[in-house]
Design a protein around this motif. Sequence first.
Motif, PDB file in Angstrom:
ATOM      1  N   MET A   1       0.827  -1.195   0.000  1.00  0.00           N
ATOM      2  CA  MET A   1       0.000   0.000   0.000  1.00  0.00           C
ATOM      3  C   MET A   1       0.859   1.243   0.000  1.00  0.00           C
ATOM      4  O   MET A   1       0.426   2.289   0.385  1.00  0.00           O
ATOM      5  CB  MET A   1      -0.871   0.032   1.248  1.00  0.00           C
ATOM      6  N   VAL A   2       2.107   1.157  -0.408  1.00  0.00           N
ATOM      7  CA  VAL A   2       2.953   2.307  -0.152  1.00  0.00           C
ATOM      8  C   VAL A   2       3.908   2.575  -1.304  1.00  0.00           C
ATOM      9  O   VAL A   2       4.357   1.658  -1.976  1.00  0.00           O
ATOM     10  CB  VAL A   2       3.760   2.097   1.143  1.00  0.00           C
ATOM     11  N   GLU A 378      -8.348   0.822  -3.477  1.00  0.00           N
ATOM     12  CA  GLU A 378      -8.507   2.229  -3.091  1.00  0.00           C
ATOM     13  C   GLU A 378      -7.229   2.765  -2.462  1.00  0.00           C
ATOM     14  O   GLU A 378      -6.877   3.934  -2.660  1.00  0.00           O
ATOM     15  CB  GLU A 378      -9.671   2.377  -2.109  1.00  0.00           C
ATOM     16  N   VAL A 379      -6.542   1.927  -1.704  1.00  0.00           N
ATOM     17  CA  VAL A 379      -5.276   2.359  -1.106  1.00  0.00           C
ATOM     18  C   VAL A 379      -4.252   2.626  -2.201  1.00  0.00           C
ATOM     19  O   VAL A 379      -3.547   3.643  -2.194  1.00  0.00           O
ATOM     20  CB  VAL A 379      -4.747   1.298  -0.121  1.00  0.00           C
ATOM     21  N   VAL A 380      -4.156   1.711  -3.175  1.00  0.00           N
ATOM     22  CA  VAL A 380      -3.203   1.870  -4.271  1.00  0.00           C
ATOM     23  C   VAL A 380      -3.471   3.163  -5.039  1.00  0.00           C
ATOM     24  O   VAL A 380      -2.554   3.945  -5.325  1.00  0.00           O
ATOM     25  CB  VAL A 380      -3.253   0.655  -5.216  1.00  0.00           C
ATOM     26  N   HIS A 384      -1.546   6.281  -3.214  1.00  0.00           N
ATOM     27  CA  HIS A 384      -0.277   6.210  -3.940  1.00  0.00           C
ATOM     28  C   HIS A 384      -0.393   6.488  -5.429  1.00  0.00           C
ATOM     29  O   HIS A 384       0.522   6.155  -6.184  1.00  0.00           O
ATOM     30  CB  HIS A 384       0.366   4.846  -3.710  1.00  0.00           C
ATOM     31  N   GLU A 385      -1.520   7.067  -5.821  1.00  0.00           N
ATOM     32  CA  GLU A 385      -1.698   7.492  -7.208  1.00  0.00           C
ATOM     33  C   GLU A 385      -1.407   6.367  -8.198  1.00  0.00           C
ATOM     34  O   GLU A 385      -0.880   6.587  -9.290  1.00  0.00           O
ATOM     35  CB  GLU A 385      -0.824   8.710  -7.504  1.00  0.00           C
ATOM     36  N   GLY A 386      -1.703   5.137  -7.811  1.00  0.00           N
ATOM     37  CA  GLY A 386      -1.522   3.995  -8.690  1.00  0.00           C
ATOM     38  C   GLY A 386      -0.128   3.425  -8.708  1.00  0.00           C
ATOM     39  O   GLY A 386       0.123   2.401  -9.364  1.00  0.00           O
ATOM     40  N   ALA A 387       0.824   4.032  -8.003  1.00  0.00           N
ATOM     41  CA  ALA A 387       2.217   3.573  -8.029  1.00  0.00           C
ATOM     42  C   ALA A 387       2.479   2.572  -6.913  1.00  0.00           C
ATOM     43  O   ALA A 387       3.379   2.745  -6.092  1.00  0.00           O
ATOM     44  CB  ALA A 387       3.158   4.764  -7.905  1.00  0.00           C
TER      45      ALA A 387
END
Length: 561
Positions: A1-2, A378-380, A384-387
């Motif tokens: 998630m980060v 949703e976390v991704v 993290h804007e998809g990154a």
Amino acid sequence: MVLVLSRKPWKYLLSIIGFTLLAASCAPAAQPAPAPAAQPPSAAPSAAPKAAPAAPAAAPTAAPAAPAAAPTAAPAAPRATATLAPAAAAPAPKPATTAPRKGGTFTFGSYIRMADHDPHTAASVLITWDLAANGLLDLNNNTQEPLPDLAEKWEVSKDGTVYTFHLYKGVKFQNVAPVNGREMTADDVVYSFNRIRSDNPRFARRSLFEDVKSIKALDKYTVQFTLATPSGPFLTYVANQYNKVVAKEVVDKFGDLQPKLSAIGTGPYLLKTARDPFFFEMTRNPDYFQKDRPKVDVVRTQVIEDDITRAAALRTGQIDVAVRIPPSAYQSVKSNTNLVWDSEAVPWATQLIFQVNKKPWNDVRVRRAVHLAINRDEVVQGAHEGAAEISGPLAPVVFRWAALQPDELRKLPGYRQPKDQDIAEAKKLLADAGFPNGFEISMPVSNWAAFVNLQPPEVVKGNLAKIGIKVNFKTLEQAAYIAAERDGDFEMMTRAIFTSVEPDAQLSSIYSKTGSRNPVGLSDPQIEVLLVKGRSTLDREERKKVYRDIQMIILDKAYRA
């Protein structure tokens, strides 16, 4: 998630320092790529469990700015980040084959201040020790095979329980008090590893060496480790980037290795200035044992915690390398012809830690409900804007051979989409556990690093509200946040922990009852048996089966989410 920085930025930095002249007075280069490994002062390593390369890595000491010294299980893992370097100081870059020249100053733009200055206890970035000291072994950054560092070669007994390391001769500690340039010997290796495996809970990687029966100096240049049982991951543990060889008299002088100027080792750079937490300056060690290394005279580390400010400092030439570029800035950075873009997968993964021995988290139904409620997609996207990518207890991007992969995870409860089924099951589990209307909890949060920030908790807070769990944030500074985790002073918290590229370390430090990063006292007999089996098995395919079984147990019992 980060989203986090490059897994081994110092590897990248050292390859530049060793072979390319950068900064204001530097020679232009089209792309600062690592050159072939330099020859060591003596012979290549002898037989090891996996054949060791004939020469050390591009630099004998290189540690990731990797956060955590201990392993992590997480709902999602990073997919890529950026490391940036100036392509040139002049408008027209010279060919990449330009011969390296000595001199100049290199400025590294870090994003995080150091919370712990002792390499043997640190759970986060080591800015100074990465360049001031060496380990016994190093790891190939691509293959993860062991490489020489202070040990030029090693042998392993037929039964796999005795490892004998032969040190380079003539390696000297830096010429500063209290070591004053004396020779590094086997006694220093013995002292350092016995310190690392101290019973003191401050030493977060002590569990990596719990199978070691003894460490002996056979002579001035030979060290022998005797293990209780064969250990598949042992050489990887020895090569852990935090396991620096230090001198006893340095520890005695400073009391421990927390003072900034205690960073005294055998490495290529000497610490000259430490304006903690934001600026460090190191100068070339003229007595470094790898001759003609390093090339750059001065390495400066400028800590710039704000991502946008750090990227701006790179564009304006105030720093030569920046890490952790926000995804929203990717395209603008890539389009800048004066910068070199280096995107690399990283190992940090964000997870939720539960107090599994305290109510309500000692009820597996409550833990499963939380696991089901989290929308990892949703976390991704939101945090993290998809990154980033989803992950299980072992991050797929790091442990490719042992980890459950994203396509497998998406078939499992908690990962599947859409979330309707998971949310309904989560509400039923809470009701069955006696919480039909949910409950309220306090959760410590902090915003001091890529792997500890407010974005993932904000998404999780919204996810849990859908099943009636109200999360109240308690904002802490860096030191207090780390202390809360270490002391188990929380109900539930997010954390990203990473130790090494070895699955056993990642799992045993967290999920073993003796794990050095198990602050909640988790103990599962099934996991304990499997960890022992995986550690003592040398065949990788057999180990893969064991680690997959462990991951499924962790997910089923929702020990972390």
